[in-house]
Enzyme design. Structure first.
Site, short mmCIF file in Angstrom:
data_model
loop_
_atom_site.label_atom_id
_atom_site.label_comp_id
_atom_site.label_asym_id
_atom_site.label_seq_id
_atom_site.Cartn_x
_atom_site.Cartn_y
_atom_site.Cartn_z
N THR A 191 2.85 -5.83 -7.92
CA THR A 191 4.12 -5.62 -7.20
C THR A 191 4.70 -7.00 -6.89
OG1 THR A 191 3.48 -3.53 -6.23
CG2 THR A 191 5.01 -4.85 -4.93
N GLY A 221 6.18 4.80 -2.56
CA GLY A 221 5.32 3.89 -1.80
C GLY A 221 6.08 3.19 -0.68
N THR A 242 2.51 -6.04 0.00
CA THR A 242 1.93 -5.48 -1.21
C THR A 242 0.56 -4.90 -0.88
OG1 THR A 242 1.09 -5.96 -3.43
CG2 THR A 242 1.15 -7.81 -1.91
N GLY A 245 0.43 1.46 -0.55
CA GLY A 245 1.62 1.67 0.26
C GLY A 245 1.46 2.62 1.43
N1 ASP Z 1 2.71 -1.28 -2.35
C1 ASP Z 1 2.89 -0.73 -3.65
C2 ASP Z 1 2.91 0.77 -3.56
O1 ASP Z 1 2.11 1.33 -2.84
C3 ASP Z 1 1.84 -1.15 -4.62
C4 ASP Z 1 1.41 -2.62 -4.59
O2 ASP Z 1 1.86 -3.37 -3.76
O3 ASP Z 1 0.59 -3.02 -5.44
O4 ASP Z 1 3.68 1.39 -4.24
#
Ligand code: ASP
Length: 326
Positions: A191, A221, A242, A245
């Site tokens: 991300t 997310g 990140t 989520g």
């Molecule tokens: N936060 C992101 C989600 O949950 C994924 C990530 O940050 O890797 O969609």
């Protein structure tokens, strides 16, 4: 007697003047970028690591140059994220992960610290650069959040670059999807996010993602949720998160960083580390990262995975890019 008193006074004033002159000049602009937290970064081979490093470095340069020329934090955030969205190595834009239906649904949000205006899109399927669409939601509609088909229709109306779902197909993400379907661990890396302070004193934050590999069709997310994955307020800081989520949504993590600064007067470094120690660990959300920049240019980039691709620069000459934990 009178003379020596004056002498001491003058000496004192000189000392204050000299120490002031030596104090660090205030930070005029600052930028921090992340390319996702996750242990999976450690499994990359040497060449891939160089690829990630080079791309984050380029992203920091893009943002820093915009800010150094007096550009806005919003422009820096949007351009940095567009660059990362176009790079297949990150889980945003081109390199977005596969969902459970074998497709790609992209999420992004952007926030302007000046008056807390913000824009977000979730579940978009045909947009090459979701961060720019999020900005258009902010500036060209009376809403803050558009999702799935409606967001794709809006994208068409706005004449942004549209792509076919095939555009998002990459071998790396396809293999990751197969691994996750075979019940192997998801290392959810990639991300992207950016936070910036510009020389006009304005903060901005943005985050963009393809979400979690094999996520249920329709799952949204934290990245497009203002207050969860993204937040910016000129009085406090700009934040991009990140990680898994769900933990960030239920704990309103990005907003919590700002609230801790506003209400508890916590320095940003402490606010973020306490969120990791207390909130995220208690919620078993021990996998992720947070970057933030304050209204006076302090940067923090923290994570509790083994690695987070990240970089930072500011007007004092700071410039760093790091992949693994220090
Ligand atoms: N936060 C992101 C989600 O949950 C994924 C990530 O940050 O890797 O969609």
């Amino acid at each position: 007697m009178k003379r020596s008193f004056l002498g001491v006074l003058l000496l004192g004033l000189c000392a204050i003047w000299i120490s002031d002159a030596r104090a660090d000049p205030p930070i005029k602009y600052a930028i921090a970028v992340h390319g996702g937290a996750g242990n999976g970064w450690l499994r990359l081979d040497g060449e891939e690591r160089i690829e990630v490093h080079t791309s984050i470095k380029q992203a920091v340069i893009i943002g820093r140059d915009i800010l150094a020329k007096g550009g806005t934090s919003l422009d820096a955030v949007e351009q940095v994220i567009r660059h990362l969205e176009d790079d297949p190595i990150f889980n945003a834009g081109k390199g977005a992960v596969f969902n459970s239906a074998g497709g790609h649904e992209l999420d992004a949000s952007i926030m302007d610290g000046r008056g807390r205006s913000c824009g977000a899109v979730a579940g978009v399927k045909t947009v090459r650069n979701p961060i720019s669409l999020a900005r258009l939601v902010m500036t060209r509609t009376r809403h803050v959040f558009l999702s799935s088909d409606g967001a794709d229709v809006f994208a068409k109306e706005m004449n942004v670059d549209l792509v076919d779902q095939k555009y998002f197909w990459t071998q790396r993400r396809y293999d990751a999807w197969q691994r996750v379907k075979a019940k192997q661990k998801d290392d959810h890396k990639g991300t992207v996010g950016c936070v910036a302070l510009d020389s006009h004193g304005n903060l901005a934050a943005g985050t963009s993602t393809g979400g979690l590999t094999n996520k249920l069709y329709g799952r949204i997310g934290d990245s497009p949720i203002v207050g969860a994955g993204t937040y910016a307020d000129n009085n406090t800081c700009a934040v991009s998160c990140t990680g898994v989520g769900e933990h960030y949504i239920r704990n309103a993590i990005a907003y919590d960083v700002s609230a801790r600064m506003a209400y508890r007067k916590q320095p940003v470094e402490d606010a973020v580390s306490e969120i990791f120690e207390k909130t995220l660990i208690a919620d078993k959300g021990q996998v992720g990262g947070i970057i933030a920049v304050t209204h006076d240019g302090k940067i923090t980039m923290q994570f509790n995975t083994k690695a987070m691709a990240r970089g930072a620069a500011d007007s004092s000459g700071r410039f760093d890019v790091v992949l693994v934990a220090d």
